[in-house]
Scaffold this active site. Structure first.
Site: not given
Length: 380
Positions: A256, A283
Site C-alpha cells: 500500500d 492495495h
C-alpha cells in the site's frame, strides 16, 4: 521547507500538506485505517526532522525518517513516512513541471487497468453488483470471500463461498476478471478448502488467505496447493517484510503506497518482486492522493498487473474518491483503464477548501470488531 499540516477527513483518510519557503507545496496520504489520528501524530513528530531542510533530498529524508530512531518500523510510523514521502515527490515533480513517473524513469505504458469493489464486508448481491460494474465498463472486480468465518467451516459455509464466486463469474462472463479477498478472515485449516471451492471459477488471484503473522508457517503450503496466484501484502510495510512471502511463492504483491513507506519504498518492493517473477497490484481502498501515488508508480513499473481503487467502495459512505479534487477528470475510467496523468507531481489538484472544511467536521473511523456466534473474537 516551512510547514507540515495534517488533515483527518471523511470517510477514513489522513492527508498531509508540506509547504516550502519558495511557495511550492506537495500533498500526501497516509491515514492508516482505524488509526489515522495516531498516524497524524507520528507525522507531526517526524516532521521536526524536515523543517529547514532541502525537500528535494527525498532519499536522504527517507533514510533518516525510517532509520533515525533506535526503535524502528511499525504501521503507524511507516504510514506517516509514506505520506511525507508522497508529498516530497509531489513537490519535486511540481518544481520541475513533470509527473512523478517521469522522475522514476519514465512511463512504460499509456494506460493502467483498474478494478472496483463489489459485495461489501459481508458480501451480498454480488451478481447484480458485478453486472453493474460490467455495464459501467469495468473489466475486473474484487469481492470478499465471506464475512466472519468459523475456524472449521461446515459444508454449507464452503458452498456459500463457492456460490458467490459462481454468481460473479456468470455475471461477468469469461472476458472479465474477478479476484477473491479472504482478508485474513479464515483459518489456515479452512483456507485450502475455500481455495479449492473457488478455483473452478478461475479468479484472477486469491488474496490474503491467512493473516500476515501466519505467512511464515502456512503461506508456502497454500501457494503450492493451488494453480491460482496467491496475493498478499497490504499489511506488509517494507522490502524485508516482502522477501519471505516472495520466497514462499507469492506471485502478486500488494504493498500500500500509503502504508509501505510511500513511493520510494514501493518502487523498491516492485523491483524485488520482479526478481522473483512476481507482479505488482498495489492495495488502495483509500483516497485520491493514495491512488494518485499508486498510479505514478504503476506507470513506471514494468511488472505491474492491476490497480485497486475506491470509487463506490462500501467504506465511502461519508466521503467519496473525487470529493477533494479540483480536477476529478484525472480519474476517468474508460474500458476499465485510466489514462496516464500528465500533470506535474502526483497529477492531482487538491481542493484545499474542501479538505479544511472536512477536517473541521472531523473523522473518527475505527476498525470494526467482529464476533463469532459464540461471542469469541472474529477476524475482520
Amino acid at each position: 521547507m516551512i510547514n507540515v499540516e495534517t488533515f483527518l477527513v471523511a470517510p477514513r483518510w489522513m492527508f498531509v500538506k508540506v509547504s516550502t519557503d519558495d511557495g511550492v507545496h506537495g500533498w500526501g496520504e497516509g491515514g492508516l485505517e482505524g488509526s489515522a489520528d495516531v498516524t497524524a501524530a507520528a507525522v507531526t513528530a517526524l516532521a521536526e526532522q524536515l523543517v529547514g531542510e532541502d525537500p528535494t533530498r527525498i532519499e536522504d529524508h527517507w533514510q533518516r525518517l525510517t532509520k533515525g530512531g533506535f526503535y524502528r518500523g511499525g504501521p503507524e510510523r511507516s504510514s506517516a513516512i509514506a505520506a511525507l514521502d508522497q508529498a516530497l515527490w509531489d513537490i519535486a515533480g511540481r518544481r520541475l513541471g513533470v509527473p512523478v513517473h517521469e522522475l522514476l524513469g519514465g512511463p512504460v505504458r499509456e494506460r493502467v487497468r483498474v478494478y472496483g469493489w463489489i459485495g461489501g464486508d459481508s458480501p451480498g448481491d454480488v451478481a447484480a453488483a458485478a453486472a453493474a460494474q460490467r455495464e459501467a465498463g469495468m473489466t475486473a472486480v474484487k469481492m470478499n470471500a465471506t464475512a466472519q468465518f468459523p475456524p472449521l467451516p461446515s459444508a454449507r459455509d464452503v458452498a456459500e463461498v463457492a456460490d458467490r464466486a459462481r454468481q460473479v463469474r456468470a455475471a461477468l462472463g469469461d472476458d472479465r476478471d474477478f479476484a477473491v479477498d479472504f482478508h485474513g478472515r479464515v483459518s489456515a485449516a479452512a483456507a485450502p478448502r475455500l481455495i479449492e471451492a473457488v478455483e473452478p471459477f478461475d479468479p484472477l488471484f486469491i488474496e490474503e488467505p491467512v493473516v500476515p503473522e501466519q505467512n511464515h508457517t502456512n503461506l508456502r503450503r497454500l501457494v503450492e496447493s493451488t494453480s491460482r496466484p496467491i496475493a498478499t501484502g497490504e499489511r506488509l510495510f517494507s522490502r524485508s517484510d516482502f522477501l519471505p512471502v516472495l520466497q514462499a511463492g507469492v506471485r502478486v504483491v500488494q504493498p500500500d503506497l500509503s502504508h509501505a513507506g510511500g513511493i520510494s519504498e514501493v518502487r523498491r518492493i516492485a523491483t524485488l518482486a520482479d526478481t522473483f517473477g512476481a507482479v505488482l497490484a498495489p492495495h488502495c481502498p483509500l483516497g485520491p492522493l493514495a491512488l494518485a501515488s499508486c498510479l505514478q508508480v504503476d506507470f513506471a513499473t514494468p511488472n505491474f498487473l492491476i490497480q485497486e481503487q475506491s470509487l463506490g467502495i462500501h467504506y465511502n459512505r461519508t466521503g467519496e474518491l473525487l470529493d477533494y479534487l479540483a480536477n476529478p477528470e484525472v480519474f476517468t475510467f474508460v474500458d476499465g483503464h485510466v489514462a496516464r496523468p500528465t500533470g506535474p507531481g502526483l497529477g492531482v489538484e487538491i481542493d484545499e477548501g474542501a479538505v479544511r472544511k472536512a477536517h473541521e467536521r472531523g473523522m473518527h473511523w475505527r476498525t470494526p470488531i467482529w464476533n463469532h456466534p459464540d461471542g469469541s473474537f472474529a477476524e475482520w
